[in-house]
Design an enzyme around this catalytic site. Structure first.
Site, mmCIF file in Angstrom:
data_model
loop_
_atom_site.group_PDB
_atom_site.id
_atom_site.type_symbol
_atom_site.label_atom_id
_atom_site.label_comp_id
_atom_site.label_asym_id
_atom_site.label_seq_id
_atom_site.Cartn_x
_atom_site.Cartn_y
_atom_site.Cartn_z
ATOM 1 N N ASP A 197 0.858 -1.181 0.000
ATOM 2 C CA ASP A 197 0.000 0.000 0.000
ATOM 3 C C ASP A 197 0.895 1.232 0.000
ATOM 4 O OD1 ASP A 197 -1.722 2.114 0.390
ATOM 5 O OD2 ASP A 197 -3.004 1.045 1.793
ATOM 6 N N ALA A 257 -13.641 -6.069 -2.527
ATOM 7 C CA ALA A 257 -13.432 -4.641 -2.807
ATOM 8 C C ALA A 257 -14.269 -4.205 -4.002
ATOM 9 C CB ALA A 257 -11.947 -4.367 -3.028
ATOM 10 N N ASP A 282 -17.148 -11.238 -3.126
ATOM 11 C CA ASP A 282 -18.404 -10.549 -2.821
ATOM 12 C C ASP A 282 -18.777 -9.582 -3.936
ATOM 13 O OD1 ASP A 282 -20.576 -9.747 -0.942
ATOM 14 O OD2 ASP A 282 -19.527 -7.826 -0.946
ATOM 15 N N GLU A 287 -22.786 -5.952 -12.146
ATOM 16 C CA GLU A 287 -23.750 -6.318 -11.119
ATOM 17 C C GLU A 287 -25.119 -5.757 -11.478
ATOM 18 O OE1 GLU A 287 -22.091 -5.074 -7.351
ATOM 19 O OE2 GLU A 287 -20.392 -6.441 -7.530
ATOM 20 N N HIS A 310 -22.461 -9.005 -3.189
ATOM 21 C CA HIS A 310 -22.058 -7.641 -2.836
ATOM 22 C C HIS A 310 -22.795 -7.148 -1.582
ATOM 23 C CE1 HIS A 310 -20.337 -3.666 -4.618
ATOM 24 N NE2 HIS A 310 -20.173 -3.729 -3.297
ATOM 25 N N GLY A 313 -20.577 -4.737 2.893
ATOM 26 C CA GLY A 313 -20.726 -3.511 3.667
ATOM 27 C C GLY A 313 -22.069 -3.365 4.337
ATOM 28 N N ALA A 314 -22.950 -4.346 4.173
ATOM 29 C CA ALA A 314 -24.319 -4.215 4.676
ATOM 30 C C ALA A 314 -24.421 -4.764 6.090
ATOM 31 C CB ALA A 314 -25.285 -4.959 3.758
#
Length: 348
Positions: A197, A257, A282, A287, A310, A313-314
Site C-alpha cells: 500500500d 473490494a 463478494d 452487477e 455484494h 458492507g451491509a
C-alpha cells in the site's frame, strides 16, 4: 430555519436519517420530510450523468424543491436537480463514494457536499474474514453435501482438508479502513501479514504488518491474497493472469473490494486448473452478476468457489454510522463550523 429532505432507501431508511438529523441539529432544523427510494429492491442505475443512483430526477425535484438540505445515500443529485432546486445549500451523502452527485455542478453553485468515508469499513472487514474462513475451510462446499443428504468422510483426506490462518502468510493489497482492520484481526489470529500500500502513512500498523515494495511480491509470497485497493484506471485488472501465475500452487484469493480489480476469466482458469486452492468473492465485474460466466459453472462443478452478492458492507451498524455521519456534518454546517469530509471545497 432549515428544511431538510431525508431521501432514504430500503437499506438506510428515511426514518433513520430523520432521527439522526433531529438528534444532531435540534432546533436548527424546522422540518424534515421523507422520501423512500427503492434500492436494493430495484437496482441502482445511471441518472442524468451520475452513477449508482436510485429514483428519478422528477420525483426528487418535487420532494426537494424549496428545501435547504438533503441527506441521502443514492438520490440522483444532478445538474438538472440543482437548477430546479436553487434553495439547496447542503448535500450529505451517507457513503464513501458519492458517484450519485454531480460534484462539479454542486461546487459551481456553492453547495456544500460531504460524505462518510469508512462507514462500512468494519462490516466489510468482518465479511472479508468470513469469506476467507469459508474458502479456507470449505464451509459452503461441505454444507452442500449435507443438504444433499451425504456424509462426506473424504473431506478429512489430506488433499481435501482446509488451511489455517494461524502461521499463514497473508498478503493484503491495500490497508485503508477495510484492509487495516483485516490486518489487525489476522495478526491477532497468528498470521504473518504482508501489505502493499504505497499510500499507507509511515508508522501506521507498525508491529502488525510487513510492508512490501511491489504488488507482485505480495502475490509471490502469500499463501492467501486479499484485495482491498480502490478501483482506478491504474488498478483495473490488478489481479491478472500474470499475477496469478506468481502465486504458489494451492494458494487462495479473496476479493470484497471491487469487481473491476480482478480478471474473472483468469481466476476461473486458475481455480479449475487447480493452480488456486480456492477463491472467494463478494463483488463482480458487472452487477447484477452475469450468471453465464464460467465461474458459476466452476462452483456448481464442485470447485472451491465462495460467492456472495455484494453484501460485505451491509450491516445494521453501517446504516447507523452512515446516518449519524451525515447528520453530524449537517449540524456543523448549520453552526458555521468546518466540515470534516467536505468534497466540493477543492472545486470552488
Amino acid at each position: 430555519m432549515t428544511s431538510v429532505l431525508a431521501a432514504g432507501d430500503r437499506f438506510i431508511r428515511p426514518a433513520l436519517f430523520r432521527e439522526s438529523v433531529a438528534s444532531a441539529t435540534g432546533d436548527l432544523v424546522a422540518d424534515i420530510a421523507e422520501l423512500e427510494l427503492l434500492w436494493p429492491d430495484q437496482p441502482f442505475w445511471s441518472v442524468g450523468g451520475v452513477d449508482e443512483a436510485s429514483g428519478d430526477e422528477d420525483s426528487l425535484i418535487e420532494a426537494l424543491r424549496g428545501r435547504d438540505a438533503i441527506v441521502t445515500q443514492l438520490a440522483p443529485l444532478t445538474r438538472r436537480v440543482f437548477d430546479a432546486c436553487p434553495d439547496l445549500r447542503f448535500i450529505g451523502v451517507s457513503r464513501g463514494g458519492p458517484t450519485n452527485v454531480d460534484l462539479t455542478a454542486a461546487a459551481e453553485r456553492g453547495i456544500a457536499v460531504c460524505n462518510v468515508p469508512g462507514r462500512n469499513g468494519i462490516a466489510t472487514a468482518e465479511m472479508t474474514l468470513g469469506l476467507l474462513l469459508a474458502v479456507l475451510r470449505r464451509i459452503p462446499m461441505t454444507q452442500r453435501t449435507l443438504e444433499d443428504g451425504r456424509w462426506e468422510g473424504g473431506f478429512y483426506r489430506h488433499d481435501r482438508v482446509g488451511f489455517e490462518v494461524s502461521g499463514a502468510t497473508i498478503g493484503l493489497v491495500g490497508a485503508g479502513a477495510v484492509g487495516g482492520h483485516v490486518a489487525r484481526i489476522l495478526d491477532a489470529m497468528g498470521a504473518h501479514v504482508i501489505v502493499y500500500d504505497p499510500f499507507l502513512p509511515e508508522g501506521v500498523l507498525d508491529g502488525v504488518i510487513e510492508r512490501i515494495d511491489t504488488v507482485d511480491d505480495v502475490f509471490r509470497r502469500a499463501d492467501i491474497v486479499s484485495i482491498h485497493a480502490r478501483l482506478t484506471p491504474e488498478t483495473s485488472g490488478l489481479v491478472s493472469t500474470e499475477r496469478l501465475a506468481l502465486m504458489r500452487p494451492g494458494s487462495y484469493l479473496v476479493n470484497a473490494a471491487r469487481g473491476g480489480l480482478v480478471d474473472y476469466d483468469a481466476i476461473t482458469d486458475a481455480v479449475v486448473s487447480g493452480h488456486l486452492g480456492g477463491v472467494a468473492f463478494d463483488v463482480f465485474p458487472s452487477e447484477p452478476a452475469d450468471f453465464s460466466h464460467p465461474l458459476f459453472a466452476a462452483a456448481r462443478d464442485g470447485h472451491n468457489v465462495v460467492m456472495t452478492p455484494h453484501i460485505a458492507g451491509a450491516s445494521t451498524q453501517t446504516a447507523i454510522r452512515a446516518t449519524e455521519g451525515v447528520a453530524a456534518e449537517l449540524g456543523r454546517f448549520l453552526r458555521g463550523e468546518p466540515l470534516q469530509h467536505e468534497l466540493t471545497g477543492a472545486l470552488r
